[in-house]
Design an enzyme around this catalytic site. Structure first.
Site, PDB file in Angstrom:
ATOM      1  N   GLY A 112      35.489  41.199  37.539  1.00 27.34           N
ATOM      2  CA  GLY A 112      34.416  41.068  36.548  1.00 27.34           C
ATOM      3  C   GLY A 112      34.771  40.080  35.438  1.00 27.34           C
ATOM      4  N   GLU A 115      33.931  36.824  36.844  1.00 30.23           N
ATOM      5  CA  GLU A 115      32.457  36.767  36.881  1.00 30.23           C
ATOM      6  C   GLU A 115      31.887  36.505  35.488  1.00 30.23           C
ATOM      7  OE1 GLU A 115      32.383  40.601  39.067  1.00 30.23           O
ATOM      8  OE2 GLU A 115      30.939  39.606  40.371  1.00 30.23           O
TER       9      GLU A 115
HETATM   10  N1  COA Z   1      40.632  48.441  35.180  1.00 29.30           N
HETATM   11  C1  COA Z   1      41.238  49.438  34.524  1.00 29.30           C
HETATM   12  N2  COA Z   1      42.504  49.343  34.069  1.00 29.30           N
HETATM   13  C2  COA Z   1      43.154  48.199  34.286  1.00 29.30           C
HETATM   14  C3  COA Z   1      42.574  47.116  34.957  1.00 29.30           C
HETATM   15  C4  COA Z   1      41.251  47.278  35.424  1.00 29.30           C
HETATM   16  N3  COA Z   1      40.600  46.298  36.063  1.00 29.30           N
HETATM   17  N4  COA Z   1      43.482  46.124  35.043  1.00 29.30           N
HETATM   18  C5  COA Z   1      44.594  46.569  34.420  1.00 29.30           C
HETATM   19  N5  COA Z   1      44.388  47.820  33.958  1.00 29.30           N
HETATM   20  C6  COA Z   1      45.318  48.673  33.228  1.00 29.30           C
HETATM   21  C7  COA Z   1      46.421  49.222  34.120  1.00 29.30           C
HETATM   22  O1  COA Z   1      45.962  50.362  34.837  1.00 29.30           O
HETATM   23  C8  COA Z   1      47.461  49.556  33.101  1.00 29.30           C
HETATM   24  O2  COA Z   1      47.079  50.739  32.417  1.00 29.30           O
HETATM   25  P1  COA Z   1      48.194  51.884  32.084  1.00 29.30           P
HETATM   26  O3  COA Z   1      49.176  51.190  31.195  1.00 29.30           O
HETATM   27  O4  COA Z   1      47.389  52.919  31.381  1.00 29.30           O
HETATM   28  O5  COA Z   1      48.756  52.286  33.396  1.00 29.30           O
HETATM   29  C9  COA Z   1      47.327  48.419  32.096  1.00 29.30           C
HETATM   30  O6  COA Z   1      46.034  47.903  32.273  1.00 29.30           O
HETATM   31  C10 COA Z   1      48.317  47.307  32.288  1.00 29.30           C
HETATM   32  O7  COA Z   1      48.201  46.851  33.634  1.00 29.30           O
HETATM   33  P2  COA Z   1      49.454  46.716  34.625  1.00 29.30           P
HETATM   34  O8  COA Z   1      48.949  46.765  36.020  1.00 29.30           O
HETATM   35  O9  COA Z   1      50.519  47.690  34.261  1.00 29.30           O
HETATM   36  O10 COA Z   1      49.951  45.244  34.236  1.00 29.30           O
HETATM   37  P3  COA Z   1      50.671  44.200  35.181  1.00 29.30           P
HETATM   38  O11 COA Z   1      51.092  43.064  34.282  1.00 29.30           O
HETATM   39  O12 COA Z   1      51.710  44.819  36.024  1.00 29.30           O
HETATM   40  O13 COA Z   1      49.516  43.648  36.176  1.00 29.30           O
HETATM   41  C11 COA Z   1      47.291  42.895  36.749  1.00 29.30           C
HETATM   42  C12 COA Z   1      48.386  42.985  35.668  1.00 29.30           C
HETATM   43  C13 COA Z   1      46.060  42.282  36.080  1.00 29.30           C
HETATM   44  C14 COA Z   1      47.771  41.953  37.862  1.00 29.30           C
HETATM   45  C15 COA Z   1      46.993  44.295  37.325  1.00 29.30           C
HETATM   46  O14 COA Z   1      46.752  45.166  36.228  1.00 29.30           O
HETATM   47  C16 COA Z   1      45.797  44.355  38.236  1.00 29.30           C
HETATM   48  O15 COA Z   1      45.887  43.968  39.394  1.00 29.30           O
HETATM   49  N6  COA Z   1      44.632  44.822  37.721  1.00 29.30           N
HETATM   50  C17 COA Z   1      43.450  45.033  38.482  1.00 29.30           C
HETATM   51  C18 COA Z   1      42.762  43.718  38.800  1.00 29.30           C
HETATM   52  C19 COA Z   1      41.517  43.968  39.643  1.00 29.30           C
HETATM   53  O16 COA Z   1      41.603  44.444  40.767  1.00 29.30           O
HETATM   54  N7  COA Z   1      40.351  43.624  39.091  1.00 29.30           N
HETATM   55  C20 COA Z   1      39.105  43.763  39.767  1.00 29.30           C
HETATM   56  C21 COA Z   1      38.506  45.061  39.451  1.00 29.30           C
HETATM   57  S1  COA Z   1      36.942  45.226  40.230  1.00 29.30           S
END
Ligand code: COA
Length: 261
Positions: A112, A115
């Site tokens: 998103g 997007e």
């Molecule tokens: N929705 C909800 N929470 C999210 C999020 C999302 N799209 N993206 C990250 N977060 C949260 C994580 O759950 C984590 O929360 P917590 O500390 O309470 O566990 C926090 O943000 C930090 O993220 P984290 O994954 O620990 O950081 P990272 O540096 O290891 O990785 C990303 C960063 C962006 C690569 C990874 O968070 C990720 O892949 N996020 C989802 C991306 C995604 O699939 N987006 C499309 C959604 S439709």
């Protein structure tokens, strides 16, 4: 503009700065944040004092890392369609806004978030920005217009590849693919570039800027004849005081002063 919980707003010299402010969740767009975006853009349309918008994310790590996956995990077939339509509607408000909207994508620009950036008129990335549509990893697809806007921006083959693999790409690759307009080393540099572009646009005739938005968007609407939209929009410009001012200023060898009328 009133205060919001998930989006910081600041107005300066006609520019509204929006910062998605859920840094501990990588600025993920939950329902509440989307509602705030809707309210803000309703105000942007009505408020004559706001001439342009810059959207960024809080902190250095993320612009927006997607819709909120916690909320996505609780969808069902009925509300999933509404979920997508709601996001599409809000992002269409941004895309159709007659005032320039620039995304400064600082860090993760995923799902998103990508997007949202694609709905803006211009995108400026920081060197550490990463783009992707990783929904397929969750068993879903982009739902806020991403399948359409990504295809328009990068072409069918790359759009298929990015969405089917869920791969992330860096800022330089995004630049090569026309997903972003510029890549700058830091967030400060990217903001400076956004402000430079906005200042230039704000010195032009506002009505003409709005007409450009309509015509460019019409190029991607199958039910609209973009050439007709262009001719109609051209005629609307000629009805404006800014047209009289712009042409007179050129002939009188002076700088035009546009009033947006
Ligand atoms: N929705 C909800 N929470 C999210 C999020 C999302 N799209 N993206 C990250 N977060 C949260 C994580 O759950 C984590 O929360 P917590 O500390 O309470 O566990 C926090 O943000 C930090 O993220 P984290 O994954 O620990 O950081 P990272 O540096 O290891 O990785 C990303 C960063 C962006 C690569 C990874 O968070 C990720 O892949 N996020 C989802 C991306 C995604 O699939 N987006 C499309 C959604 S439709």
């Amino acid at each position: 503009m009133e205060d919001f919980r998930n989006i910081l707003t600041e107005e300066k010299d006609g520019v509204l700065y929006l910062t998605v402010n859920r840094e501990d969740k990588m600025n993920a767009l939950n329902f509440a944040t989307l509602d705030e975006l809707r309210e803000i853009f309703e105000e942007v349309v009505d408020n004559k004092g706001i001439k342009a918008v810059i959207i960024t994310g809080s902190g250095e790590k993320a612009f927006v890392a997607g819709a909120d996956i916690q909320e996505i995990s609780e969808l069902n077939e009925v509300n999933a369609r509404k979920f997508a339509e709601n996001g599409q509607e809000i992002f269409a408000m941004i895309e159709n806004c007659h005032k320039p909207v620039i995304a400064v994508t600082n860090g993760y620009t995923l799902g998103g978030g990508c997007e949202l950036a694609m709905a803006c008129h211009i995108r400026i990335a920081t060197a550490n920005a990463k783009f992707g549509q990783p929904e397929v990893n969750l068993g879903i697809i982009p739902g806020y217009g991403g399948t359409q806007r990504l295809t328009i921006l990068v072409g069918r083959g790359k759009a298929n590849e990015l969405m089917m693999t869920g791969d992330m790409i860096g800022a330089d690759e995004a630049l090569k693919l026309n997903l972003v307009n510029y890549v700058l080393p830091t967030k400060i540099d990217a903001m400076d570039k956004a402000e430079e572009i906005i200042a230039k646009i704000m010195s032009k005739a506002p009505l003409a800027i709005g007409m450009i938005v309509d015509c460019v968007n019409a190029a991607f609407l199958s039910d609209e004849n973009g050439f007709q939209t262009e001719a109609n929009s051209f005629a609307r410009c000629v009805k404006s005081g800014d047209y009289v001012e712009g042409t007179s200023a050129f002939l009188e060898k002076r700088k035009p002063i546009f009033k947006g009328e």
